[in-house]
Design an enzyme around this catalytic site. Structure first.
Site, PDB file in Angstrom:
ATOM      1  N   ALA A 112       0.700  -1.150  -0.050  1.00 14.83           N
ATOM      2  CA  ALA A 112      -0.050   0.042   0.038  1.00 14.83           C
ATOM      3  C   ALA A 112       0.852   1.363   0.108  1.00 14.83           C
ATOM      4  CB  ALA A 112      -0.975  -0.036   1.315  1.00 14.83           C
ATOM      5  N   PRO A 113       0.373   2.251  -0.706  1.00 15.92           N
ATOM      6  CA  PRO A 113      -0.798   2.350  -1.342  1.00 15.92           C
ATOM      7  C   PRO A 113      -0.905   1.941  -2.755  1.00 15.92           C
ATOM      8  CG  PRO A 113       0.193   4.560  -1.369  1.00 15.92           C
ATOM      9  CD  PRO A 113       1.047   3.634  -0.680  1.00 15.92           C
ATOM     10  N   GLY A 114       0.303   1.380  -3.424  1.00 12.79           N
ATOM     11  CA  GLY A 114       0.191   0.904  -4.631  1.00 12.79           C
ATOM     12  C   GLY A 114       1.149   1.622  -5.653  1.00 12.79           C
ATOM     13  N   GLY A 115       2.086   2.142  -5.375  1.00 10.53           N
ATOM     14  CA  GLY A 115       3.170   2.843  -6.367  1.00 10.53           C
ATOM     15  C   GLY A 115       3.742   1.657  -6.955  1.00 10.53           C
ATOM     16  N   LYS A 116       4.527   0.953  -5.923  1.00  9.11           N
ATOM     17  CA  LYS A 116       5.386  -0.153  -6.630  1.00  9.11           C
ATOM     18  C   LYS A 116       4.471  -1.158  -7.379  1.00  9.11           C
ATOM     19  CE  LYS A 116       8.333   1.465  -3.515  1.00  9.11           C
ATOM     20  NZ  LYS A 116       7.878   2.745  -2.552  1.00  9.11           N
ATOM     21  N   GLU A 134      -0.750  -6.225   1.789  1.00  9.89           N
ATOM     22  CA  GLU A 134      -0.751  -5.323   2.728  1.00  9.89           C
ATOM     23  C   GLU A 134      -1.528  -5.876   4.115  1.00  9.89           C
ATOM     24  OE1 GLU A 134      -0.310  -2.088   5.186  1.00  9.89           O
ATOM     25  OE2 GLU A 134       0.716  -2.139   3.115  1.00  9.89           O
ATOM     26  N   ARG A 139      -5.545   0.053   4.568  1.00 11.76           N
ATOM     27  CA  ARG A 139      -4.557   0.323   3.418  1.00 11.76           C
ATOM     28  C   ARG A 139      -4.597  -0.461   2.423  1.00 11.76           C
ATOM     29  NH1 ARG A 139      -0.136   3.682   3.903  1.00 11.76           N
ATOM     30  NH2 ARG A 139       1.131   1.932   3.397  1.00 11.76           N
ATOM     31  N   ASP A 179       9.400  -3.075   0.518  1.00 15.11           N
ATOM     32  CA  ASP A 179       9.396  -1.909   0.875  1.00 15.11           C
ATOM     33  C   ASP A 179       9.035  -1.566   2.160  1.00 15.11           C
ATOM     34  OD1 ASP A 179       9.849   0.828   0.304  1.00 15.11           O
ATOM     35  OD2 ASP A 179       7.681   1.261  -0.163  1.00 15.11           O
ATOM     36  N   CYS A 232      12.219   4.189   3.324  1.00 16.14           N
ATOM     37  CA  CYS A 232      12.122   5.725   3.270  1.00 16.14           C
ATOM     38  C   CYS A 232      13.020   6.486   4.363  1.00 16.14           C
ATOM     39  CB  CYS A 232      11.070   6.400   2.888  1.00 16.14           C
ATOM     40  SG  CYS A 232       9.905   5.936   3.823  1.00 16.14           S
TER      41      CYS A 232
END
Length: 467
Positions: A112-116, A134, A139, A179, A232
């Site tokens: 989540a949220p779905g970028g990758k 997730e 999420r 991630d 991150c």
């Protein structure tokens, strides 16, 4: 001025040395904005020609662009049609390093949220099998919505703990993205909640959790497979030290230096390699060195080879033809070439909801599933209602009835607000009778309507409608 935790500032002084002042100055700069083209729907040439925003290419990802915050691409019909995904530029480097290929089995473990997930799906070109997981239910629903908007048909969304998931998918995936949830230090410039939550104790908690997640991910990777670990955050405890502990516990893994591979060697950002030779090939993206937020990446290779596809447990699909009768009638009537759906056996009924499951999916009995595949529609008594997911998956060339409206026109805004439209308002259409119509904006599907008496009855989902 952004107020940083004192303990964090002291830690960064020790970590960065002479670069600390430049690092701190980056917090006073306006953060950059990014979006990523969806290759499942639009080519680079077409996107560059039609995009209404002023864009600049992001050097480390071929689908990525910088945009100006004032353009607000999240409030444009192209966003609703899934032509792009709004994503922080540094985060796009993760899938670039993963290098997913069509036909592979791939897991996005903390998705989540779905970028990758959406980035991976675009590289897979609709071929292969993608699991996006997730652990947090709310999420996971957002992740599922983004999978739907991007028109992904070969994916499953799960809502599981990494340990439970690893028990179901041992040695299953060709590539995995971890991630990992982290202390979020790289997001301090844009996320006040991350700054307020930060503490040395929170960093330590995150590191322990990351080690557990990474270990569970390793159990799901095939011999010869590739895994990307990313965060991150800046803390070595969550980055280099997690990788160091993992390599000691898993000697079959080694670090793969992907930074100079084709596509990243020219114009890539100033990614900083760790100074330790044993961890060469892991990368940091610093906000004072590149146009993006803070990120850490490591590519891990699992030794060995895998001879052919691994065994899996076949799920129990919906074989009762009476259950699919209404759906099959719609598909025959609506699609130009319905056989690609009619010849498939992998259907499952969740209540009234009919899904087409990716053929690679294992038996998911006992698993928490948010989206078991492509949502075909709702089967009700004596009728079938196609889903919004199906609309976003289809292209107008694949259907017998469609209408097209300009993205910059008032009629498309009315449609996104849930209003009815006149048949005469569509400048381009292919209509022969009443019934279901695939609605498009500038040639890209965006939802369904039902035509009756010259009026398009709006079926754009109420929860997505513009205010």
């Amino acid at each position: 001025m952004i107020q940083l935790p004192d303990a964090f500032s002291e830690k960064m002084k020790h970590l960065l040395g002479d670069e600390y002042d430049s690092f701190i100055s980056s917090y006073e700069k306006e953060r950059v904005q990014g979006l990523r083209r969806n290759p499942l729907k639009v080519s680079e040439e077409e996107f560059d020609r039609m995009c209404p925003f002023e864009l600049k290419k992001i050097p480390w990802v071929r689908e990525g662009y910088y945009y100006h915050a004032g353009d607000r691409p999240g409030k444009h019909p192209y966003h609703e049609a899934g032509l792009y995904y709004i994503q922080e530029p540094s985060a796009m480097a993760v899938v670039e390093l993963l290098d997913p290929q069509p036909g592979e089995r791939i897991l996005d473990l903390c998705a989540a949220p779905g970028g990758k997930t959406t980035h991976i799906a675009g590289r897979m070109e609709g071929k292969g099998f993608l699991v996006s997981n997730e652990i947090h239910p709310a999420r996971a629903k957002i992740l599922s919505q983004n999978v739907e908007r991007f028109g992904i048909g070969n994916g499953v969304v799960t809502n599981e703990d990494s340990g439970r998931l690893s028990a179901r998918f041992p040695l299953f995936f060709d590539r995995i993205v971890v991630d990992a949830p982290c202390s979020g230090e790289g997001m301090f410039r844009k996320d006040e909640a991350a700054r307020l939550q930060w503490s040395p104790e929170h960093v330590a908690i995150c590191a322990r959790r990351q080690e557990e997640i990474l270990s569970n991910a390793a159990a799901m990777l095939k011999p010869g497979g590739t895994m990307v670990y990313s965060t991150c955050t800046f803390s070595p405890e969550e980055n280099e030290q997690v990788i160091e502990a993992f390599l000691l516990a898993n000697p079959e893994f080694s670090i793969l230096d992907m930074g100079e591979r084709q596509g990243l060697s020219n114009g890539r950002p100033e990614w900083s390699k760790t100074g330790r030779s044993d961890l060469s090939g892991t990368y940091r993206i610093w906000p004072h060195q590149s146009d993006g937020e803070g990120h850490y990446l490591a590519v891990l290779k699992k030794e060995g080879t895998c001879d052919g596809p691994l065994k899996r447990t076949d799920p129990s699909y919906c074989t009762d033809p009476s259950v699919r009768k209404e759906a099959e009638g719609f598909l025959k009537e609506f699609l130009v070439e319905p056989d690609q759906y009619l010849t498939r056996k992998e259907y499952i009924l969740f209540g009234e909801q009919l899904y087409l499951i990716p053929p690679e999916m294992i038996d998911f009995k006992g698993m928490k599933i948010v989206r078991p595949g492509l949502h075909i529609g709702t089967i009700k008594k004596n009728r079938f209602e196609p889903s919004h997911a199906l609309a976003l998956f289809l292209k107008k060339e694949e259907v017998k009835q469609w209408a097209d409206f300009p993205a910059d026109g008032v009629e498309m805004v009315k449609y996104l607000k849930g209003e009815t439209l006149s048949e005469e308002a569509s400048p381009r259409s292919q209509l022969s009778k009443k019934g279901w119509v695939l609605m498009n904006t500038d040639g890209f599907s965006i939802g369904f309507a039902k035509l009756s008496g010259g009026i398009f009855k709006n079926h754009y989902p109420k929860g997505l409608r513009w205010m």
